[in-house]
Design a protein around this motif. Structure first.
Motif, PDB file in Angstrom:
ATOM      1  N   GLN A  16       0.836  -1.190   0.000  1.00 28.24           N
ATOM      2  CA  GLN A  16       0.000   0.000   0.000  1.00 28.24           C
ATOM      3  C   GLN A  16       0.881   1.253   0.000  1.00 28.24           C
ATOM      4  O   GLN A  16       0.586   2.227  -0.702  1.00 28.24           O
ATOM      5  CB  GLN A  16      -0.935  -0.028   1.211  1.00 28.24           C
ATOM      6  CG  GLN A  16      -2.134   0.846   1.063  1.00 28.24           C
ATOM      7  CD  GLN A  16      -3.245   0.478   2.025  1.00 28.24           C
ATOM      8  OE1 GLN A  16      -3.360  -0.665   2.465  1.00 28.24           O
ATOM      9  NE2 GLN A  16      -4.066   1.436   2.351  1.00 28.24           N
ATOM     10  N   ARG A  20       1.154   4.523  -2.594  1.00 30.38           N
ATOM     11  CA  ARG A  20       1.190   5.951  -2.240  1.00 30.38           C
ATOM     12  C   ARG A  20       2.407   6.630  -2.879  1.00 30.38           C
ATOM     13  O   ARG A  20       2.312   7.759  -3.359  1.00 30.38           O
ATOM     14  CB  ARG A  20       1.206   6.121  -0.721  1.00 30.38           C
ATOM     15  CG  ARG A  20      -0.146   5.866  -0.072  1.00 30.38           C
ATOM     16  CD  ARG A  20      -0.171   6.281   1.393  1.00 30.38           C
ATOM     17  NE  ARG A  20       0.629   5.405   2.232  1.00 30.38           N
ATOM     18  CZ  ARG A  20       0.199   4.273   2.798  1.00 30.38           C
ATOM     19  NH1 ARG A  20      -1.050   3.874   2.600  1.00 30.38           N
ATOM     20  NH2 ARG A  20       0.990   3.556   3.552  1.00 30.38           N
ATOM     21  N   THR A  44      -4.469  -4.025  -3.336  1.00 31.13           N
ATOM     22  CA  THR A  44      -3.786  -3.354  -2.224  1.00 31.13           C
ATOM     23  C   THR A  44      -2.921  -2.218  -2.741  1.00 31.13           C
ATOM     24  O   THR A  44      -2.915  -1.116  -2.187  1.00 31.13           O
ATOM     25  CB  THR A  44      -2.939  -4.365  -1.425  1.00 31.13           C
ATOM     26  OG1 THR A  44      -3.802  -5.400  -0.938  1.00 31.13           O
ATOM     27  CG2 THR A  44      -2.240  -3.707  -0.250  1.00 31.13           C
ATOM     28  N   ARG A  47      -5.200   0.558  -3.761  1.00 28.43           N
ATOM     29  CA  ARG A  47      -5.695   1.273  -2.572  1.00 28.43           C
ATOM     30  C   ARG A  47      -4.683   2.358  -2.175  1.00 28.43           C
ATOM     31  O   ARG A  47      -5.059   3.488  -1.865  1.00 28.43           O
ATOM     32  CB  ARG A  47      -5.912   0.281  -1.428  1.00 28.43           C
ATOM     33  CG  ARG A  47      -6.645   0.845  -0.248  1.00 28.43           C
ATOM     34  CD  ARG A  47      -7.005  -0.250   0.764  1.00 28.43           C
ATOM     35  NE  ARG A  47      -7.918  -1.197   0.143  1.00 28.43           N
ATOM     36  CZ  ARG A  47      -7.677  -2.512   0.025  1.00 28.43           C
ATOM     37  NH1 ARG A  47      -6.575  -3.035   0.494  1.00 28.43           N
ATOM     38  NH2 ARG A  47      -8.564  -3.293  -0.553  1.00 28.43           N
ATOM     39  N   GLY A  48      -3.395   2.014  -2.205  1.00 25.74           N
ATOM     40  CA  GLY A  48      -2.363   3.004  -1.911  1.00 25.74           C
ATOM     41  C   GLY A  48      -2.328   4.126  -2.943  1.00 25.74           C
ATOM     42  O   GLY A  48      -2.132   5.293  -2.601  1.00 25.74           O
TER      43      GLY A  48
END
Length: 177
Positions: A16, A20, A44, A47-48
């Motif tokens: 994650q 980002r 996953t 999602r980041g």
């Protein structure tokens, strides 16, 4: 010819975080193709990306809706998250999703998109996530199922086309290490 980097991701939290970090270099018009086995960490990672882009809504697998749009909460690009797993055809079958219309102002992430959406853009970021499964690379089935054994992934980032020639994926990967 592409710009590539390979890194090791130790657990879902690190996957994650990688998302980002990748979000810091994404911009409207970017196409990201994710590939890997079921459970490899594609959602996953996405999602980041969503957290890094500052989009609205929980990023979950769009398997049953095929595509989900997450508008930006911070004035950046929307995240269009597509799951092409159940779509058998190539770009022709994807036309109903109007991804070509969304691409200029959004970041489009396509899970299971290899061989299906490359024609949307001359540039794309391909992300391959590999994990050792039971019986592979010395990992026994018992180890594969043991929650105390690290769930390590190898992630390969491959920037293809002129857009990614200007991004140092190696430095990006090193920055998160």
């Amino acid at each position: 010819m592409g710009n590539a980097a390979t890194l090791t991701v130790l657990d879902p939290a690190a996957m994650q975080e990688l998302g980002r970090t990748l979000a810091t270099v994404l911009r409207p018009g970017d196409l990201v193709l994710l590939s890997g086995e079921l459970g490899a960490g594609k959602t996953t990672l996405t999602r980041g990306l969503g957290e890094g882009l500052g989009v609205r809504g929980a990023v979950t697998s769009p398997t049953f809706v095929i595509a989900r749009v997450h508008p930006s909460l911070v004035g950046g690009p929307a995240l269009v998250h597509v799951d092409a797993y159940r779509l058998g055809g190539g770009l022709d079958q994807m036309e109903d999703l109007d991804l070509d219309v969304s691409l200029p102002e959004s970041v489009i992430v396509v899970e299971w998109g290899e061989g299906k959406v490359e024609g949307l853009s001359e540039s794309r970021l391909e992300v391959r996530i590999e994990r050792a499964l039971g019986g592979e690379e010395g990992l026994s089935l018992e180890q594969d199922l043991d929650p105390d054994v690290p769930d390590v992934r190898t992630v390969t980032l491959d920037g293809i086309g002129p857009r990614w020639a200007e991004v140092d994926l190696g430095a990006l990967a090193a920055a998160r290490a």
